[in-house]
Design an enzyme around this catalytic site. Structure first.
Site, PDB file in Angstrom:
ATOM      1  N   CYS A 116      45.819  38.185  41.660  1.00  0.00           N
ATOM      2  CA  CYS A 116      45.700  37.352  40.451  1.00  0.00           C
ATOM      3  C   CYS A 116      47.026  37.135  39.741  1.00  0.00           C
ATOM      4  CB  CYS A 116      44.701  37.977  39.485  1.00  0.00           C
ATOM      5  SG  CYS A 116      43.153  38.410  40.276  1.00  0.00           S
ATOM      6  N   HIS A 257      45.354  35.607  32.482  1.00  0.00           N
ATOM      7  CA  HIS A 257      44.485  35.585  33.647  1.00  0.00           C
ATOM      8  C   HIS A 257      43.031  35.530  33.181  1.00  0.00           C
ATOM      9  CE1 HIS A 257      42.738  36.159  37.434  1.00  0.00           C
ATOM     10  NE2 HIS A 257      42.379  37.417  37.251  1.00  0.00           N
ATOM     11  N   ASN A 287      36.655  33.764  37.812  1.00  0.00           N
ATOM     12  CA  ASN A 287      37.966  34.303  38.180  1.00  0.00           C
ATOM     13  C   ASN A 287      38.407  33.647  39.496  1.00  0.00           C
ATOM     14  OD1 ASN A 287      40.113  35.860  39.047  1.00  0.00           O
ATOM     15  ND2 ASN A 287      39.124  37.822  38.652  1.00  0.00           N
TER      16      ASN A 287
HETATM   17  O1  UT7 Z   1      41.024  39.653  38.637  1.00  0.00           O
HETATM   18  C1  UT7 Z   1      41.444  40.919  39.010  1.00  0.00           C
HETATM   19  C2  UT7 Z   1      41.115  41.939  38.105  1.00  0.00           C
HETATM   20  N1  UT7 Z   1      39.683  42.125  37.945  1.00  0.00           N
HETATM   21  C3  UT7 Z   1      39.206  42.357  36.762  1.00  0.00           C
HETATM   22  O2  UT7 Z   1      39.953  42.281  35.817  1.00  0.00           O
HETATM   23  C4  UT7 Z   1      37.771  42.784  36.606  1.00  0.00           C
HETATM   24  C5  UT7 Z   1      37.700  43.888  35.587  1.00  0.00           C
HETATM   25  N2  UT7 Z   1      36.384  44.423  35.378  1.00  0.00           N
HETATM   26  C6  UT7 Z   1      35.401  43.752  34.756  1.00  0.00           C
HETATM   27  O3  UT7 Z   1      35.565  42.606  34.396  1.00  0.00           O
HETATM   28  C7  UT7 Z   1      34.111  44.478  34.477  1.00  0.00           C
HETATM   29  O4  UT7 Z   1      34.265  45.859  34.779  1.00  0.00           O
HETATM   30  C8  UT7 Z   1      32.903  43.924  35.273  1.00  0.00           C
HETATM   31  C9  UT7 Z   1      32.522  42.563  34.722  1.00  0.00           C
HETATM   32  C10 UT7 Z   1      33.242  43.807  36.741  1.00  0.00           C
HETATM   33  C11 UT7 Z   1      31.688  44.843  35.095  1.00  0.00           C
HETATM   34  O5  UT7 Z   1      31.398  45.037  33.719  1.00  0.00           O
HETATM   35  P1  UT7 Z   1      31.107  46.507  33.166  1.00  0.00           P
HETATM   36  O6  UT7 Z   1      30.776  46.361  31.734  1.00  0.00           O
HETATM   37  O7  UT7 Z   1      32.299  47.346  33.528  1.00  0.00           O
HETATM   38  O8  UT7 Z   1      29.794  46.898  33.941  1.00  0.00           O
HETATM   39  P2  UT7 Z   1      29.549  48.094  34.960  1.00  0.00           P
HETATM   40  O9  UT7 Z   1      30.230  47.840  36.250  1.00  0.00           O
HETATM   41  O10 UT7 Z   1      29.812  49.393  34.285  1.00  0.00           O
HETATM   42  O11 UT7 Z   1      27.997  47.981  35.159  1.00  0.00           O
HETATM   43  C12 UT7 Z   1      27.085  48.201  34.083  1.00  0.00           C
HETATM   44  C13 UT7 Z   1      25.679  48.019  34.602  1.00  0.00           C
HETATM   45  C14 UT7 Z   1      25.407  48.811  35.882  1.00  0.00           C
HETATM   46  O12 UT7 Z   1      24.069  49.251  35.830  1.00  0.00           O
HETATM   47  P3  UT7 Z   1      23.744  50.776  35.427  1.00  0.00           P
HETATM   48  O13 UT7 Z   1      24.461  51.617  36.441  1.00  0.00           O
HETATM   49  O14 UT7 Z   1      24.284  50.935  34.036  1.00  0.00           O
HETATM   50  O15 UT7 Z   1      22.258  50.822  35.518  1.00  0.00           O
HETATM   51  C15 UT7 Z   1      25.547  47.752  36.964  1.00  0.00           C
HETATM   52  O16 UT7 Z   1      24.780  48.071  38.108  1.00  0.00           O
HETATM   53  O17 UT7 Z   1      25.478  46.634  34.931  1.00  0.00           O
HETATM   54  C16 UT7 Z   1      24.987  46.548  36.276  1.00  0.00           C
HETATM   55  N3  UT7 Z   1      25.487  45.310  36.846  1.00  0.00           N
HETATM   56  C17 UT7 Z   1      24.807  44.142  36.730  1.00  0.00           C
HETATM   57  N4  UT7 Z   1      23.638  43.840  36.152  1.00  0.00           N
HETATM   58  C18 UT7 Z   1      23.238  42.562  36.199  1.00  0.00           C
HETATM   59  C19 UT7 Z   1      26.630  45.085  37.538  1.00  0.00           C
HETATM   60  N5  UT7 Z   1      26.718  43.791  37.872  1.00  0.00           N
HETATM   61  C20 UT7 Z   1      25.592  43.190  37.394  1.00  0.00           C
HETATM   62  C21 UT7 Z   1      25.116  41.861  37.410  1.00  0.00           C
HETATM   63  N6  UT7 Z   1      23.946  41.597  36.817  1.00  0.00           N
HETATM   64  N7  UT7 Z   1      25.810  40.861  38.007  1.00  0.00           N
END
Ligand code: UT7
Length: 329
Positions: A116, A257, A287
């Site tokens: 990115c 980004h 993204n």
């Molecule tokens: O471009 C390169 C760099 N990349 C980035 O900058 C990405 C950085 N990270 C992020 O943007 C975020 O961490 C994400 C958007 C990827 C995820 O958000 P989060 O608030 O960190 O969520 P999480 O991964 O901790 O997941 C929270 C919950 C989980 O469920 P449990 O374990 O709490 O029951 C996931 O399984 O949300 C669940 N989850 C979803 N639920 C519905 C993960 N993806 C989804 C989804 N729909 N698409």
């Protein structure tokens, strides 16, 4: 007039495929909702290239627009850099396909892989090549067809990414009033595991079994990346603002980004720059990795960046990599 050469962004261009994939469409593919994607990321929809379109096709469309607004001919280009993690082929470089498409027969062409942050890495290189007198006209492009490398069964990643391309023509000038003032790029290879496409390279050649295990697709540890993204983007942006002898209050546009609206909000508050100066278009495109800052720069330019306004670009990505640039337009 000074004989010192400076690097000026003379034009920008971008291209996104026509097909729109909404959050609602994705909720039919994986266990997700528009509400989750919107509140956790800010993304509403993304663009998906056709099976006939390769990364070089997206890149070429963006490049043609940038060239035409620069009033330059493709044969004027000395160098073409394509930043991508989704090349047409491992070799030759995607930049060589773009060179052929454009008819830029006098240019040197190569790719860089900085995820990115790639467009800012390319800008930093273009600036150096111009300031040291090697080249006069450099075309930089960030282009990705991420839809090919997304695991469409993994809700953790498939909701985040999209396809597109953005380009800029950077030319030599003696006029110091409108130019790239400073740029900074960085890497930390101790975090290679956080975001990767594991399969397909020399360490993990493609086999039927690792395709079954989806190793040919993108995997990410989002939470860890999130924290590092905020830290490194803040530090990189502050660095280029300071190197340009500016303060945050001098900045008219921040073009970050486009990965997650929560990351963007965290950076704008830590930089002490009003959120209305921070450009956001991830709701439309998700993204697009190396293309994200490039497309956002083109859209911000067309929305009205004015001469002598100060613009900060900042990005973060797999590697880890990060980069920023401060520009007086
Ligand atoms: O471009 C390169 C760099 N990349 C980035 O900058 C990405 C950085 N990270 C992020 O943007 C975020 O961490 C994400 C958007 C990827 C995820 O958000 P989060 O608030 O960190 O969520 P999480 O991964 O901790 O997941 C929270 C919950 C989980 O469920 P449990 O374990 O709490 O029951 C996931 O399984 O949300 C669940 N989850 C979803 N639920 C519905 C993960 N993806 C989804 C989804 N729909 N698409």
């Amino acid at each position: 007039m000074s004989t010192q050469k400076f690097a000026k962004i003379v034009s920008t261009g971008s291209y996104v495929p026509e097909k729109v994939l909404t959050n609602k469409d994705l909720s039919k593919l994986v266990d997700t909702t528009d509400e989750w994607i919107t509140t956790r990321t800010g993304i509403k929809e993304r663009r998906i290239a056709t099976s006939e379109q390769s990364t070089s096709d997206l890149a070429t469309q963006a490049a043609e627009k940038a060239l035409s607004s620069a009033s330059l001919d493709a044969t004027d280009l000395d160098l073409i850099i394509v930043a991508t993690i989704t090349p047409n082929t491992f070799t030759p470089s995607t930049a060589c396909y773009v060179q052929a498409n454009l008819g830029a027969k006098n240019a040197v062409a190569f790719d860089i892989s900085a995820a990115c942050s790639g467009f800012i890495f390319a800008m930093d290189m273009a600036r150096n090549f111009i300031e040291n007198g090697t080249y006069d006209h450099v075309l930089i492009i960030g282009a990705e067809k991420l839809s090919t490398f997304v695991n469409w069964e993994d809700r953790n990643t498939c909701v985040l990414f999209g396809d597109g391309a953005g380009a800029a023509v950077i030319s030599a000038t003696n006029d110091s009033s409108s130019r790239i003032l400073s740029s900074h790029i960085g890497s930390d290879g101790t975090y290679t595991d956080l975001l990767k496409i594991e399969g397909g390279g020399s360490a993990c050649p493609i086999t039927t079994s690792n395709v079954d295990d989806k190793l040919n697709t993108l995997s990410m540890q989002g939470k860890e990346i999130f924290k590092l993204a905020v830290h490194h983007m803040k530090t990189a942006a502050n660095q280029v603002i300071e190197d340009a002898n500016l303060t945050p209050s001098d900045i008219d546009w921040v073009i970050p980004h486009q990965a997650n609206l929560r990351i963007i909000d965290a950076i704008s508050s830590r930089l002490d720059i009003d959120s209305d100066k921070v450009f956001v278009n991830l709701d439309k495109y998700g993204n697009t990795s190396a293309a994200a800052v490039a497309i956002a720069l083109d859209e911000a330019h067309r929305q009205g960046i004015e001469r002598e306004q100060h613009v900060v670009l900042v990005a973060f990505g797999a590697g880890l990599t990060w980069g920023a640039a401060a520009i007086r337009w």
